[in-house]
Design a protein around this motif. Structure first.
Motif, PDB file in Angstrom:
ATOM      1  N   ASP A  88       6.370   7.184  -7.142  1.00 49.75           N
ATOM      2  CA  ASP A  88       7.546   8.029  -7.422  1.00 49.75           C
ATOM      3  C   ASP A  88       8.560   7.977  -6.289  1.00 49.75           C
ATOM      4  O   ASP A  88       9.757   7.760  -6.501  1.00 49.75           O
ATOM      5  N   GLY A  89       8.042   8.192  -5.099  1.00 47.01           N
ATOM      6  CA  GLY A  89       8.926   8.197  -3.928  1.00 47.01           C
ATOM      7  C   GLY A  89       9.562   6.833  -3.708  1.00 47.01           C
ATOM      8  O   GLY A  89      10.750   6.732  -3.363  1.00 47.01           O
ATOM      9  N   PHE A  90       8.793   5.782  -3.939  1.00 44.07           N
ATOM     10  CA  PHE A  90       9.319   4.419  -3.757  1.00 44.07           C
ATOM     11  C   PHE A  90      10.468   4.144  -4.728  1.00 44.07           C
ATOM     12  O   PHE A  90      11.497   3.566  -4.349  1.00 44.07           O
ATOM     13  N   ILE A  91      10.267   4.593  -5.973  1.00 50.12           N
ATOM     14  CA  ILE A  91      11.308   4.348  -6.984  1.00 50.12           C
ATOM     15  C   ILE A  91      12.592   5.085  -6.608  1.00 50.12           C
ATOM     16  O   ILE A  91      13.691   4.518  -6.639  1.00 50.12           O
ATOM     17  N   GLU A 106       0.844  -1.203   0.000  1.00 50.54           N
ATOM     18  CA  GLU A 106       0.000   0.000   0.000  1.00 50.54           C
ATOM     19  C   GLU A 106       0.877   1.251   0.000  1.00 50.54           C
ATOM     20  O   GLU A 106       0.594   2.216  -0.714  1.00 50.54           O
ATOM     21  N   GLU A 107       1.905   1.227   0.811  1.00 52.01           N
ATOM     22  CA  GLU A 107       2.814   2.395   0.860  1.00 52.01           C
ATOM     23  C   GLU A 107       3.463   2.625  -0.500  1.00 52.01           C
ATOM     24  O   GLU A 107       3.590   3.757  -0.955  1.00 52.01           O
ATOM     25  N   MET A 108       3.877   1.551  -1.141  1.00 50.50           N
ATOM     26  CA  MET A 108       4.518   1.688  -2.449  1.00 50.50           C
ATOM     27  C   MET A 108       3.544   2.275  -3.467  1.00 50.50           C
ATOM     28  O   MET A 108       3.874   3.214  -4.203  1.00 50.50           O
ATOM     29  N   ARG A 109       2.326   1.774  -3.493  1.00 47.24           N
ATOM     30  CA  ARG A 109       1.371   2.212  -4.501  1.00 47.24           C
ATOM     31  C   ARG A 109       0.812   3.601  -4.211  1.00 47.24           C
ATOM     32  O   ARG A 109       0.355   4.293  -5.120  1.00 47.24           O
ATOM     33  N   ILE A 164       5.109  -0.927 -12.358  1.00 51.43           N
ATOM     34  CA  ILE A 164       4.400  -1.150 -11.087  1.00 51.43           C
ATOM     35  C   ILE A 164       2.901  -0.908 -11.268  1.00 51.43           C
ATOM     36  O   ILE A 164       2.068  -1.677 -10.786  1.00 51.43           O
ATOM     37  N   ASN A 165       2.561   0.151 -12.007  1.00 46.57           N
ATOM     38  CA  ASN A 165       1.141   0.469 -12.170  1.00 46.57           C
ATOM     39  C   ASN A 165       0.403  -0.555 -13.021  1.00 46.57           C
ATOM     40  O   ASN A 165      -0.797  -0.742 -12.868  1.00 46.57           O
ATOM     41  N   THR A 166       1.122  -1.197 -13.938  1.00 44.83           N
ATOM     42  CA  THR A 166       0.430  -2.154 -14.815  1.00 44.83           C
ATOM     43  C   THR A 166       0.572  -3.599 -14.330  1.00 44.83           C
ATOM     44  O   THR A 166       0.059  -4.508 -14.965  1.00 44.83           O
ATOM     45  N   HIS A 167       1.307  -3.806 -13.242  1.00 44.48           N
ATOM     46  CA  HIS A 167       1.451  -5.164 -12.705  1.00 44.48           C
ATOM     47  C   HIS A 167       1.008  -5.172 -11.239  1.00 44.48           C
ATOM     48  O   HIS A 167       1.824  -4.953 -10.330  1.00 44.48           O
ATOM     49  N   PRO A 168      -0.244  -5.429 -11.023  1.00 47.81           N
ATOM     50  CA  PRO A 168      -0.760  -5.363  -9.639  1.00 47.81           C
ATOM     51  C   PRO A 168      -0.136  -6.398  -8.712  1.00 47.81           C
ATOM     52  O   PRO A 168      -0.185  -6.228  -7.485  1.00 47.81           O
ATOM     53  N   ASN A 169       0.448  -7.476  -9.292  1.00 46.19           N
ATOM     54  CA  ASN A 169       1.059  -8.502  -8.422  1.00 46.19           C
ATOM     55  C   ASN A 169       2.477  -8.140  -7.987  1.00 46.19           C
ATOM     56  O   ASN A 169       3.072  -8.830  -7.154  1.00 46.19           O
ATOM     57  N   VAL A 170       3.015  -7.068  -8.544  1.00 47.36           N
ATOM     58  CA  VAL A 170       4.381  -6.668  -8.147  1.00 47.36           C
ATOM     59  C   VAL A 170       4.321  -5.945  -6.801  1.00 47.36           C
ATOM     60  O   VAL A 170       3.569  -4.997  -6.624  1.00 47.36           O
TER      61      VAL A 170
END
Lengths: 442, 175
Positions: free
Chosen positions: B124-127, B117-120, B151-157
């Motif tokens: 930007d900040g995560f990257i 959740e934090e990543m999504r 990340i945005n197009t791969h929900p399992n990542v």
């Protein structure tokens, strides 16, 4: 398109159309031309400096300690009666080492194959000696902590046979003495991309491996591993643009998964593997894991090095004990090969010490007051080779004590001949000018 | 003399034309036609990607020590470091043994990872944080865009898989 350009491109496309069908997965252009004598080869780099006197000479204590007791302590490999007195090399019974390990093989390797009774080792040291066995050359410029300068038989096998990485294995007795460096050379025409899978099972499956490698998380191949690899490859591409690359032996992702599964399965067995009946030293454990590698991957080429005999620098009794166990290990290895359906009757095994040991002892005495032996003088050039399997004459002895026929560098072209690419290897010009296939010396 | 009979105005004009031809014209040619390059006193620089200065391969021990610190935010003991480096030496395929080692670490408690959740919530900040943590640099715009899209197009990542890929990357093995 201009006419000249069109003609050039059409010619290139036509040539490509002819060439592409012959490019094998390994990258080689044409399949090996020679006929194979067997599909599998196993080479044992035998034991870590073996004196001719106690091995093929069967002199036991007679030509080392001045005690007139002779006998054969390698009775899986060689014909000959064992000593009857002062037995110290077995397992412990009433006294330390007084119980010889029972023979494994119904008939000895000597009876089943060909013995080159005295061959020349060109190096007095382990690393140089092992490199001669692997490279078919005796490069005196080879550094100790340096990858082989000339291609190894692993690279020849992968390149000229077209064997994938998982079909070529080097099982080491440990990670000392630069052993992990020998799975490929630094030669520009060969190198890492044709390297062997290396494994040092006493470490990988020892306490270190159990602590740091045995609890690997299992990731789902498509849902988890694929994204990991995709992101990694993106990062690698960016880094490669500035020249950053890593040498790799090119296991495919499928092969990597097979090896990871193999490791996981063996950790799960907790040491209950195909070890020899007696497993009280590192060499015997190493051979047990070598059998597991062969059972899983059925390699075209497996090389295993044993080294416990090197105890002889300071412990002659320990040396006899290790030599007896190395014979036990080879007997077990040959026995197990015959239990693997794909390899039984289709495997040639070669056994050669990388170097011998000195004629005269050093001053160190062991618990029995027996002198120890180093390896540096002319006697270290006296070793032997055994060869067994399909197309190998049985019950044949070539040469004799004092009549050297063959050399350790012969093993490389011999393996190339067995696997069907001897002409390719000899044609590289990288093999010693005196090295020949042992089949040419029979 | 014909010239002496000409009106004064014409004589003056003739003089001005000569003045233009012999003095002003060459002056203009040299000042306009041969304008020199401007020099701003700034050193010439070759522009390279931010990862181009990483030319030294980490030793096994350096790789393990840094990996452990990146994942656990604490140092590995010297005994463990020695043992783990022996494990790496005991397997010929370095990619493979790194993968096994990382997956072992990922299985241990104490790995410091942001939640999915934090990543999504702040991709930007995560990257940026991941590049800083593993590769000690900021991402380029192209890299940022790639990972953002991925990340945005791969929900399992999830962060663990991204960290894994960075720890496995070739650039991470250099410094």
């Amino acid at each position: 398109m201009k006419r000249r350009g069109f003609i050039k491109k059409a010619a290139a496309a036509t040539a490509g159309a002819f060439a592409v069908p012959y490019i094998l997965p390994s990258g080689r252009l044409f399949a090996a031309t020679g006929a194979q004598l067997a599909e599998h080869v196993v080479m044992v780099m035998f034991a870590g400096g073996v004196r001719h006197q106690e091995s093929v000479g069967m002199n036991y204590l007679d030509q080392s300690q001045g005690i007139p007791i002779e006998g054969n302590i390698m009775y899986n490999m060689l014909d000959g009666a064992p000593p009857t007195q002062k037995i110290v090399y077995g397992t412990d019974g009433n006294l330390s080492g007084d119980t010889p390990i029972p023979q494994i093989l119904g008939s000895t390797i000597q009876q089943q194959g060909t013995l080159f009774k005295e061959v020349r080792s060109s190096h007095a040291g382990h690393y140089g000696g092992m490199n001669a066995l692997l490279q078919g050359n005796t490069l005196y410029s080879q550094g100790l902590r340096q990858k082989p300068l000339h291609p190894t038989i692993f690279e020849y096998t992968r390149r000229h046979l077209g064997a994938p990485a998982s079909k070529v294995w080097f099982v080491g007795n440990g990670i000392g003495n630069s052993t992990p460096l020998m799975n490929y050379s630094e030669h520009p025409d060969y190198g890492a991309e044709y390297g062997a899978n290396f494994l040092a099972p006493t470490i990988t499956f020892g306490s270190q491996g159990v602590e740091h490698l045995s609890d690997a998380k299992i990731y789902h191949p498509e849902e988890e591993l694929d994204p990991i690899y995709q992101m990694k490859y993106f990062l690698d591409n960016n880094f490669e643009n500035v020249g950053g690359t890593i040498e790799t032996i090119h296991n495919t992702e499928e092969e990597k998964q097979q090896i990871k599964d193999f490791l996981k399965d063996l950790y799960g067995l907790g040491g209950n593997i195909a070890k020899p009946p007696v497993t009280d030293n590192g060499d015997l454990n190493t051979v047990g894991y070598t059998v597991e590698v062969m059972k899983r991957f059925k390699p075209n080429l497996t090389v295993v090095n044993l080294s416990a005999v090197d105890a002889c620098h300071s412990d002659y009794t320990g040396y006899l004990s290790a030599l007896h166990r190395a014979d036990h290990a080879v007997g077990h290895l040959w026995n197990q090969i015959q239990q693997i359906p794909e390899m039984a009757g289709n495997t040639v095994m070669l056994v050669t010490p990388e170097c011998g040991r000195n004629l005269n002892p050093n001053p160190i005495k062991d618990e029995n007051d027996w002198y120890a032996f180093d390896h540096s003088d002319a006697n270290t050039q006296r070793v032997f080779t055994q060869m067994v399997g399909p197309s190998v004459p049985s019950n044949l002895v070539i040469g004799d004590t004092g009549n050297q026929i063959g050399e350790t560098a012969d093993n490389c072209p011999t393996i190339a001949e067995i696997l069907g690419f001897k002409d390719d290897v000899m044609g590289t010009g990288l093999i010693s000018s005196t090295a020949r296939s042992l089949f040419d010396r029979i | 003399m014909k010239k002496a009979n000409q009106p004064l105005l014409i004589q003056q004009a003739f003089g001005v034309r000569h003045l233009f031809l012999f003095v002003l014209f060459p002056f203009l040619i040299t000042t306009i036609g041969c304008e020199k390059d401007k020099l701003y006193e700034v050193n010439e620089e070759t522009i390279l990607p931010p990862n181009a200065n990483k030319t030294k391969l980490k030793t096994d021990q350096q790789y393990i020590a840094i990996l452990y610190a990146n994942l656990f935010q604490t140092a590995l003991s010297s005994d463990d470091l020695f043992e783990a480096s022996e494990c790496i030496q005991s397997i010929g395929d370095k990619d493979l043994v790194h993968e096994v080692l990382i997956s072992n670490y990922m299985n241990k408690p104490g790995v410091i990872l942001p939640t999915n959740e934090e990543m999504r919530a702040n991709v930007d900040g995560f990257i940026t944080e991941t590049y800083n943590r593993f590769l000690v640099r900021n991402p380029t715009e192209a890299e940022r865009q790639y990972f953002k899209n991925y990340i945005n197009t791969h929900p399992n990542v999830r962060p663990e898989l991204v960290y894994f890929s960075f720890a496995l990357s070739n650039e991470y093995q250099y410094y």
